[in-house]
Design a protein around this motif. Structure first.
Motif, PDB file in Angstrom:
ATOM      1  N   SER A 234       0.830  -1.201   0.000  1.00 30.13           N
ATOM      2  CA  SER A 234       0.000   0.000   0.000  1.00 30.13           C
ATOM      3  C   SER A 234       0.867   1.255   0.000  1.00 30.13           C
ATOM      4  O   SER A 234       0.592   2.223  -0.724  1.00 30.13           O
ATOM      5  N   ALA A 235       1.931   1.248   0.801  1.00 33.37           N
ATOM      6  CA  ALA A 235       2.841   2.394   0.848  1.00 33.37           C
ATOM      7  C   ALA A 235       3.558   2.570  -0.492  1.00 33.37           C
ATOM      8  O   ALA A 235       3.799   3.698  -0.934  1.00 33.37           O
ATOM      9  N   LYS A 236       3.878   1.461  -1.129  1.00 35.88           N
ATOM     10  CA  LYS A 236       4.542   1.544  -2.430  1.00 35.88           C
ATOM     11  C   LYS A 236       3.623   2.164  -3.476  1.00 35.88           C
ATOM     12  O   LYS A 236       4.058   2.947  -4.332  1.00 35.88           O
ATOM     13  N   ALA A 237       2.338   1.833  -3.430  1.00 29.16           N
ATOM     14  CA  ALA A 237       1.382   2.390  -4.374  1.00 29.16           C
ATOM     15  C   ALA A 237       1.227   3.895  -4.209  1.00 29.16           C
ATOM     16  O   ALA A 237       0.945   4.625  -5.175  1.00 29.16           O
ATOM     17  N   LYS A 238       1.432   4.379  -2.987  1.00 29.67           N
ATOM     18  CA  LYS A 238       1.295   5.815  -2.731  1.00 29.67           C
ATOM     19  C   LYS A 238       2.392   6.622  -3.421  1.00 29.67           C
ATOM     20  O   LYS A 238       2.221   7.816  -3.659  1.00 29.67           O
ATOM     21  N   ILE A 239       3.518   5.974  -3.740  1.00 26.48           N
ATOM     22  CA  ILE A 239       4.584   6.680  -4.450  1.00 26.48           C
ATOM     23  C   ILE A 239       4.098   7.086  -5.835  1.00 26.48           C
ATOM     24  O   ILE A 239       4.311   8.221  -6.286  1.00 26.48           O
ATOM     25  N   GLY A 240       3.422   6.150  -6.519  1.00 29.70           N
ATOM     26  CA  GLY A 240       2.873   6.461  -7.842  1.00 29.70           C
ATOM     27  C   GLY A 240       1.823   7.546  -7.776  1.00 29.70           C
ATOM     28  O   GLY A 240       1.756   8.421  -8.652  1.00 29.70           O
ATOM     29  N   THR A 241       1.007   7.489  -6.719  1.00 33.15           N
ATOM     30  CA  THR A 241      -0.020   8.523  -6.552  1.00 33.15           C
ATOM     31  C   THR A 241       0.620   9.892  -6.345  1.00 33.15           C
ATOM     32  O   THR A 241       0.158  10.906  -6.889  1.00 33.15           O
ATOM     33  N   ALA A 242       1.694   9.926  -5.563  1.00 28.90           N
ATOM     34  CA  ALA A 242       2.380  11.198  -5.310  1.00 28.90           C
ATOM     35  C   ALA A 242       3.018  11.731  -6.591  1.00 28.90           C
ATOM     36  O   ALA A 242       2.978  12.939  -6.869  1.00 28.90           O
ATOM     37  N   LYS A 243       3.598  10.845  -7.394  1.00 25.79           N
ATOM     38  CA  LYS A 243       4.222  11.266  -8.649  1.00 25.79           C
ATOM     39  C   LYS A 243       3.199  11.831  -9.631  1.00 25.79           C
ATOM     40  O   LYS A 243       3.520  12.678 -10.469  1.00 25.79           O
ATOM     41  N   ALA A 244       1.967  11.360  -9.520  1.00 26.48           N
ATOM     42  CA  ALA A 244       0.911  11.875 -10.391  1.00 26.48           C
ATOM     43  C   ALA A 244       0.638  13.350 -10.149  1.00 26.48           C
ATOM     44  O   ALA A 244       0.007  14.021 -10.971  1.00 26.48           O
ATOM     45  N   GLY A 245       1.137  13.876  -9.035  1.00 26.96           N
ATOM     46  CA  GLY A 245       0.966  15.296  -8.746  1.00 26.96           C
ATOM     47  C   GLY A 245       1.617  16.178  -9.795  1.00 26.96           C
ATOM     48  O   GLY A 245       1.175  17.315 -10.036  1.00 26.96           O
TER      49      GLY A 245
ATOM     50  N   VAL B 252       6.341  13.099  -2.930  1.00 29.12           N
ATOM     51  CA  VAL B 252       6.954  11.870  -3.428  1.00 29.12           C
ATOM     52  C   VAL B 252       7.972  11.349  -2.416  1.00 29.12           C
ATOM     53  O   VAL B 252       8.032  10.146  -2.129  1.00 29.12           O
ATOM     54  N   LYS B 253       8.768  12.256  -1.859  1.00 29.32           N
ATOM     55  CA  LYS B 253       9.764  11.855  -0.869  1.00 29.32           C
ATOM     56  C   LYS B 253       9.099  11.272   0.371  1.00 29.32           C
ATOM     57  O   LYS B 253       9.553  10.262   0.928  1.00 29.32           O
ATOM     58  N   GLN B 254       8.029  11.894   0.804  1.00 29.83           N
ATOM     59  CA  GLN B 254       7.300  11.398   1.969  1.00 29.83           C
ATOM     60  C   GLN B 254       6.746  10.005   1.700  1.00 29.83           C
ATOM     61  O   GLN B 254       6.821   9.118   2.565  1.00 29.83           O
ATOM     62  N   ALA B 255       6.209   9.806   0.493  1.00 29.44           N
ATOM     63  CA  ALA B 255       5.664   8.493   0.133  1.00 29.44           C
ATOM     64  C   ALA B 255       6.764   7.441   0.104  1.00 29.44           C
ATOM     65  O   ALA B 255       6.560   6.296   0.536  1.00 29.44           O
ATOM     66  N   ARG B 256       7.933   7.813  -0.399  1.00 27.19           N
ATOM     67  CA  ARG B 256       9.063   6.880  -0.434  1.00 27.19           C
ATOM     68  C   ARG B 256       9.506   6.492   0.977  1.00 27.19           C
ATOM     69  O   ARG B 256       9.816   5.325   1.253  1.00 27.19           O
ATOM     70  N   GLU B 257       9.539   7.471   1.864  1.00 26.84           N
ATOM     71  CA  GLU B 257       9.942   7.190   3.238  1.00 26.84           C
ATOM     72  C   GLU B 257       8.932   6.281   3.931  1.00 26.84           C
ATOM     73  O   GLU B 257       9.300   5.392   4.706  1.00 26.84           O
ATOM     74  N   GLU B 258       7.653   6.489   3.663  1.00 28.06           N
ATOM     75  CA  GLU B 258       6.622   5.628   4.233  1.00 28.06           C
ATOM     76  C   GLU B 258       6.758   4.205   3.706  1.00 28.06           C
ATOM     77  O   GLU B 258       6.582   3.229   4.456  1.00 28.06           O
ATOM     78  N   TYR B 259       7.101   4.093   2.432  1.00 28.40           N
ATOM     79  CA  TYR B 259       7.314   2.767   1.851  1.00 28.40           C
ATOM     80  C   TYR B 259       8.540   2.099   2.475  1.00 28.40           C
ATOM     81  O   TYR B 259       8.515   0.903   2.807  1.00 28.40           O
ATOM     82  N   ASN B 260       9.617   2.868   2.629  1.00 31.50           N
ATOM     83  CA  ASN B 260      10.821   2.319   3.249  1.00 31.50           C
ATOM     84  C   ASN B 260      10.539   1.848   4.669  1.00 31.50           C
ATOM     85  O   ASN B 260      11.005   0.784   5.101  1.00 31.50           O
ATOM     86  N   SER B 261       9.775   2.645   5.408  1.00 29.67           N
ATOM     87  CA  SER B 261       9.423   2.281   6.777  1.00 29.67           C
ATOM     88  C   SER B 261       8.625   0.986   6.812  1.00 29.67           C
ATOM     89  O   SER B 261       8.897   0.084   7.623  1.00 29.67           O
TER      90      SER B 261
END
Length: 226
Positions: free
Chosen positions: A57-68, A116-125
């Motif tokens: 789910s966190a990984k999917a948020k990276i794509g959503t953030a990039k869509a910005g 995007v950075k925040q989403a990546r950090e959430e995915y890493n976590s």
């Protein structure tokens, strides 16, 4: 046979079986089979699935953030037929054909990198939590497997002790019936056999509990894992 000699003999028999089992338990560990148990637990265990789902789910948020980046841009176009006049009240176009325009939302555009950075950090976590749980789950599987082997061998020890005690008791009964040993010696032997039987049953219960505990992580019977 005196009571003292009987006790010494039975204790030596039990100690010999116990030492033999302790020497063999390490050789009973099957590394490939143990690895299959670990892999099955990672595939089946619900809590591990929960961590993995959070990671995805966190990984999917990276794509959503990039869509910005795309959302910050707004493209549009207008079309005026080529046969239209340049100045017309009903058709107020100044250029024939297509007209294109692009609008850029600077606030959203400059905010997107941080999202995007925040989403990546959430995915890493989430990924680190999954890896941590994989380590803990692997340790848990191994501990339960080793505990199962411990109780499995303890059952063999207790079962052999019961067999030895029963054989000795049966032999003393024969001698008692012939009057070669006293009632006290025969009674003590029967008591030891009864104790050995109770210990064997307790070891069997402990072995079954350890087996059930390991199978709870695997999601299937140990016999089904080849």
């Amino acid at each position: 046979m005196t009571i003292k000699r009987l006790f010494i003999l039975l204790l030596l028999l039990a100690a010999n079986v116990q030492i033999h089992a302790q020497e063999d338990i390490a050789s009973q560990i099957n590394p490939p089979l143990l690895q299959k148990y670990v892999d099955l637990a990672k595939e089946y265990y619900p809590k591990r699935k929960m961590y993995k789902a959070s990671e995805l789910s966190a990984k999917a948020k990276i794509g959503t953030a990039k869509a910005g980046y795309l959302e910050s841009l707004n493209a549009s176009y207008f079309y005026r037929p080529s046969n239209g006049t340049i100045l017309d009240v009903n058709n107020p176009y100044s250029i024939n054909g297509f007209q294109f325009g692009v609008n850029l939302n600077l606030g959203l555009f400059f905010r997107t990198p941080s999202l995007v950075k925040q989403a990546r950090e959430e995915y890493n976590s989430a990924s680190y939590l999954t890896k941590e749980y994989d380590i803990l789950l692997e340790i848990d599987v191994k501990e339960r497997y080793f505990e199962y082997l411990q109780w499995f061998n303890d059952l063999k020890v207790k079962n052999q002790a019961y067999i030895d005690n029963k054989a000795a008791s049966d032999g003393l009964r024969y001698k008692f019936e012939k009057g070669e040993v006293s009632l006290d010696v025969y009674t003590k032997a029967k008591s030891l056999t009864s104790t050995a039987s109770s210990e064997k049953l307790l070891a069997e219960v402990n072995m079954l509990k350890a087996k059930s505990s390991l199978e709870a992580l695997l999601g299937k019977k140990m016999e089904e894992v080849k």
